[in-house]
Design a protein around this motif. Structure first.
Motif, PDB file in Angstrom:
ATOM      1  N   PRO A  32      -9.239  31.726 -22.823  1.00 43.00           N
ATOM      2  CA  PRO A  32      -9.269  33.037 -22.130  1.00 43.00           C
ATOM      3  C   PRO A  32      -9.146  34.214 -23.098  1.00 43.00           C
ATOM      4  N   VAL A  33      -8.421  34.012 -24.197  1.00 44.04           N
ATOM      5  CA  VAL A  33      -8.276  35.095 -25.189  1.00 44.04           C
ATOM      6  C   VAL A  33      -9.619  35.294 -25.899  1.00 44.04           C
ATOM      7  N   SER A  34     -10.254  34.174 -26.232  1.00 48.04           N
ATOM      8  CA  SER A  34     -11.560  34.248 -26.877  1.00 48.04           C
ATOM      9  C   SER A  34     -12.589  34.916 -25.950  1.00 48.04           C
ATOM     10  N   LYS A  35     -12.509  34.589 -24.666  1.00 49.38           N
ATOM     11  CA  LYS A  35     -13.442  35.193 -23.687  1.00 49.38           C
ATOM     12  C   LYS A  35     -13.234  36.701 -23.612  1.00 49.38           C
ATOM     13  N   ALA A  36     -11.981  37.124 -23.716  1.00 51.65           N
ATOM     14  CA  ALA A  36     -11.690  38.571 -23.656  1.00 51.65           C
ATOM     15  C   ALA A  36     -12.317  39.280 -24.861  1.00 51.65           C
ATOM     16  N   ILE A  37     -12.286  38.617 -26.016  1.00 49.22           N
ATOM     17  CA  ILE A  37     -12.898  39.196 -27.223  1.00 49.22           C
ATOM     18  C   ILE A  37     -14.417  39.299 -27.004  1.00 49.22           C
ATOM     19  N   GLU A  38     -14.979  38.222 -26.438  1.00 50.76           N
ATOM     20  CA  GLU A  38     -16.428  38.233 -26.159  1.00 50.76           C
ATOM     21  C   GLU A  38     -16.790  39.319 -25.154  1.00 50.76           C
ATOM     22  N   GLU A  39     -15.899  39.522 -24.188  1.00 56.83           N
ATOM     23  CA  GLU A  39     -16.139  40.541 -23.163  1.00 56.83           C
ATOM     24  C   GLU A  39     -16.271  41.930 -23.817  1.00 56.83           C
ATOM     25  N   TYR A  40     -15.395  42.200 -24.777  1.00 60.43           N
ATOM     26  CA  TYR A  40     -15.459  43.487 -25.476  1.00 60.43           C
ATOM     27  C   TYR A  40     -16.806  43.612 -26.211  1.00 60.43           C
ATOM     28  N   ASN A  41     -17.174  42.528 -26.890  1.00 60.54           N
ATOM     29  CA  ASN A  41     -18.468  42.510 -27.596  1.00 60.54           C
ATOM     30  C   ASN A  41     -19.636  42.705 -26.641  1.00 60.54           C
ATOM     31  N   GLN A  43     -19.718  44.094 -23.760  1.00 63.47           N
ATOM     32  CA  GLN A  43     -19.836  45.474 -23.258  1.00 63.47           C
ATOM     33  C   GLN A  43     -20.606  46.330 -24.266  1.00 63.47           C
ATOM     34  N   LEU A  44     -20.238  46.204 -25.551  1.00 59.15           N
ATOM     35  CA  LEU A  44     -20.919  47.031 -26.570  1.00 59.15           C
ATOM     36  C   LEU A  44     -22.375  46.614 -26.741  1.00 59.15           C
ATOM     37  N   LEU A  45     -22.592  45.282 -26.687  1.00 60.93           N
ATOM     38  CA  LEU A  45     -23.959  44.776 -26.896  1.00 60.93           C
ATOM     39  C   LEU A  45     -24.914  45.216 -25.796  1.00 60.93           C
ATOM     40  N   PHE A  46     -24.436  45.120 -24.546  1.00 61.26           N
ATOM     41  CA  PHE A  46     -25.373  45.300 -23.435  1.00 61.26           C
ATOM     42  C   PHE A  46     -25.183  46.562 -22.601  1.00 61.26           C
ATOM     43  N   SER A  47     -23.995  47.204 -22.730  1.00 57.37           N
ATOM     44  CA  SER A  47     -23.819  48.438 -21.943  1.00 57.37           C
ATOM     45  C   SER A  47     -23.508  49.637 -22.822  1.00 57.37           C
ATOM     46  N   GLY A  48     -23.332  49.390 -24.105  1.00 60.38           N
ATOM     47  CA  GLY A  48     -23.070  50.524 -25.001  1.00 60.38           C
ATOM     48  C   GLY A  48     -21.625  50.997 -24.930  1.00 60.38           C
ATOM     49  N   ARG A  49     -21.452  52.260 -25.195  1.00 62.95           N
ATOM     50  CA  ARG A  49     -20.122  52.871 -25.286  1.00 62.95           C
ATOM     51  C   ARG A  49     -19.197  52.403 -24.150  1.00 62.95           C
ATOM     52  N   ASN A  50     -18.016  51.865 -24.524  1.00 62.76           N
ATOM     53  CA  ASN A  50     -17.121  51.306 -23.490  1.00 62.76           C
ATOM     54  C   ASN A  50     -15.717  51.912 -23.584  1.00 62.76           C
ATOM     55  N   TRP A  51     -15.688  53.202 -23.830  1.00 59.48           N
ATOM     56  CA  TRP A  51     -14.422  53.913 -24.035  1.00 59.48           C
ATOM     57  C   TRP A  51     -13.496  53.816 -22.820  1.00 59.48           C
ATOM     58  N   LYS A  52     -14.074  54.087 -21.642  1.00 56.55           N
ATOM     59  CA  LYS A  52     -13.254  54.117 -20.429  1.00 56.55           C
ATOM     60  C   LYS A  52     -12.610  52.743 -20.160  1.00 56.55           C
ATOM     61  N   GLN A  53     -13.430  51.704 -20.307  1.00 56.27           N
ATOM     62  CA  GLN A  53     -12.895  50.355 -20.084  1.00 56.27           C
ATOM     63  C   GLN A  53     -11.818  50.034 -21.123  1.00 56.27           C
ATOM     64  N   SER A  54     -12.059  50.489 -22.356  1.00 55.29           N
ATOM     65  CA  SER A  54     -11.111  50.176 -23.435  1.00 55.29           C
ATOM     66  C   SER A  54      -9.762  50.851 -23.197  1.00 55.29           C
ATOM     67  N   ILE A  55      -9.809  52.102 -22.758  1.00 54.82           N
ATOM     68  CA  ILE A  55      -8.554  52.826 -22.486  1.00 54.82           C
ATOM     69  C   ILE A  55      -7.825  52.148 -21.314  1.00 54.82           C
ATOM     70  N   ALA A  56      -8.599  51.736 -20.304  1.00 45.86           N
ATOM     71  CA  ALA A  56      -7.972  51.058 -19.153  1.00 45.86           C
ATOM     72  C   ALA A  56      -7.307  49.761 -19.620  1.00 45.86           C
ATOM     73  N   LYS A  57      -7.972  49.046 -20.512  1.00 44.34           N
ATOM     74  CA  LYS A  57      -7.411  47.778 -21.014  1.00 44.34           C
ATOM     75  C   LYS A  57      -6.147  48.051 -21.825  1.00 44.34           C
ATOM     76  N   MET A  58      -6.165  49.140 -22.562  1.00 45.68           N
ATOM     77  CA  MET A  58      -4.985  49.505 -23.361  1.00 45.68           C
ATOM     78  C   MET A  58      -3.784  49.740 -22.430  1.00 45.68           C
ATOM     79  N   GLU A  59      -4.023  50.446 -21.332  1.00 45.44           N
ATOM     80  CA  GLU A  59      -2.923  50.745 -20.402  1.00 45.44           C
ATOM     81  C   GLU A  59      -2.427  49.472 -19.704  1.00 45.44           C
ATOM     82  N   GLU A  60      -3.361  48.584 -19.372  1.00 44.88           N
ATOM     83  CA  GLU A  60      -2.982  47.312 -18.743  1.00 44.88           C
ATOM     84  C   GLU A  60      -2.104  46.499 -19.719  1.00 44.88           C
TER      85      GLU A  60
END
Ligand SMILES: Cc1ncc(COP(=O)(O)O)c(C=O)c1O
Length: 379
Positions: A32-41, A43-60
């Motif tokens: 699951p930790v590896s999947k989370a790393i892939e998820e971040y990748n 997002q950048l690969l296929f949706s581009g800038r992922n600032w909002k999601q990243s900040i939300a993840k930081m708060e979580e």
């Protein structure tokens, strides 16, 4: 010894090839930790800038870590290494009344001393408490911490030999003398329960790469709310401001609470990993992990002694953690030879550290210790 965590083993692919006992250095990577790393990748690969999601993840992640150590969310800052967290505090701790002394111990990780000795205003006021046979007695804190002590900085568990200190008892002593207590919990968080309020800790730091099952790039700084409000970090930046959305240069306003210790953009990819890793720890329960690891550590010490290995310590039941250090003159070489036998451990100086986690079982320890003893006989 009942093994209740069997179902989790399949989450750690490394376990099908190796006996993994290096959690004091780097925890095993879970799927699951590896999947989370892939998820971040992804997002950048296929949706581009992922600032909002990243900040939300930081708060979580902030919320989850706060829960893990019994703190409030705004008492947590997210940084990139334990060294950064210590430097952040060292850069702004003001002398209070006549207090300017910093107490460190010789069982701290060296980075702690490097940082305090690099501070112009503190370097001549640093005193080390010296251990005896790897241990520090409470009487030494009674003696060394005085009414001139500003901060007492201690490790919860020693990185070298697994010696565990009683934080609450030390807190009682240092607070009676009017000192603040700083705890480096990098070798305890994730396998020993921590409650910063019950333990009466003023400041605590830990990273996620070891028993917390994350990857390098995330460290947490807990700082008591009232204390954080009094400090003005010099190591700072836009993430330490009340709002990252107000691009105002001339009137900086520190964020409320621990957030003021944040600086610039954090390692979001490591935060994605940390969030899932903490999820796993919360799901299993650090208390359950500790109960199990105590049995595994007892077995490690007893079986190691039976095999003729020399334990560094040993310590009383209350002062032992799940990590056992066995003496090995050429520890780095032994570490390498054990890897050839499919056992991964972490050497330090003259010891091989056996540092299991909940995903290890007794059979793995039997195999690893037997191989270690065989190598030691050959030398
Ligand atoms: C107890 C302890 N503190 C601090 C550190 C260093 O942490 P960082 O590299 O995140 O500064 C380590 C690393 O092994 C450690 O074991």
């Amino acid at each position: 010894m009942t093994y209740q965590f069997h179902s989790y083993r399949s989450l750690f692919p490394i376990l099908s090839d190796y006996v993994y006992l290096a959690n004091c250095s780097q925890g095993a990577l879970a799927l699951p930790v590896s999947k989370a790393i892939e998820e971040y990748n992804r997002q950048l690969l296929f949706s581009g800038r992922n600032w909002k999601q990243s900040i939300a993840k930081m708060e979580e992640t902030r919320e989850k870590f706060a829960k893990l150590i019994g703190a409030e969310t705004d008492e947590i800052a997210i940084l990139t290494s334990v060294s950064d967290a210590i430097s952040a505090i060292a850069s702004c701790l003001p002398f209070r009344n006549k207090k300017k002394k910093i107490i460190l111990t010789d069982i701290d990780f060296p980075t702690v001393a490097h940082i305090w000795l690099a501070q112009e205003q503190f370097k001549n006021n640093v005193t080390f408490i010296h251990s005896t046979n790897g241990m520090i007695h409470l009487t030494q804190y009674e003696k060394e911490v005085t009414n001139e002590t500003l901060l007492t900085c201690i490790p919860h568990v020693s990185f070298y030999n697994g010696y565990k200190q009683n934080i609450k008892e030390i807190a009682d002593i240092v607070h009676r003398k009017g000192s603040l207590l700083f705890v480096d919990a990098y070798q305890s968080a994730g396998h020993i329960p921590i409650n910063v309020k019950e333990m009466d800790i003023d400041i605590l730091t830990t990273g996620t790469r070891k028993y917390m099952l994350g990857i390098p790039g995330v460290a947490f700084l807990y700082i008591k709310k009232e204390l954080a409000q009094q400090l003005k970090p010099k190591l700072t930046g836009w993430f330490g401001q009340e709002s990252t959305a107000v691009f105002n240069m001339s009137n900086p306003v520190f964020a409320t609470g621990a957030r003021r210790f944040e600086t610039g953009t954090p390692s979001f990819i490591s935060i994605y990993a940390a969030c899932e890793a903490i999820n796993l720890l919360l799901q299993i329960g650090v208390h359950n992990i500790q109960l199990y690891l105590q049995q595994l550590a007892d077995y490690t010490r007893n079986f190691g002694a039976e095999k003729g290995l020399q334990i560094i310590g040993p310590f009383s039941a209350e002062s032992s953690s799940s990590m056992t250090a066995f003496y090995a003159k050429n520890a780095l070489k032994v570490e390498q030879l054990l890897k050839e036998k499919k056992v991964i451990v972490a050497a330090r100086n003259d010891v091989i550290r056996i540092a299991p986690h909940f995903y290890n079982n007794k059979d793995e320890l039997t195999y690893a210790i037997t191989e270690l003893a065989r190598l030691m006989m050959e030398k």
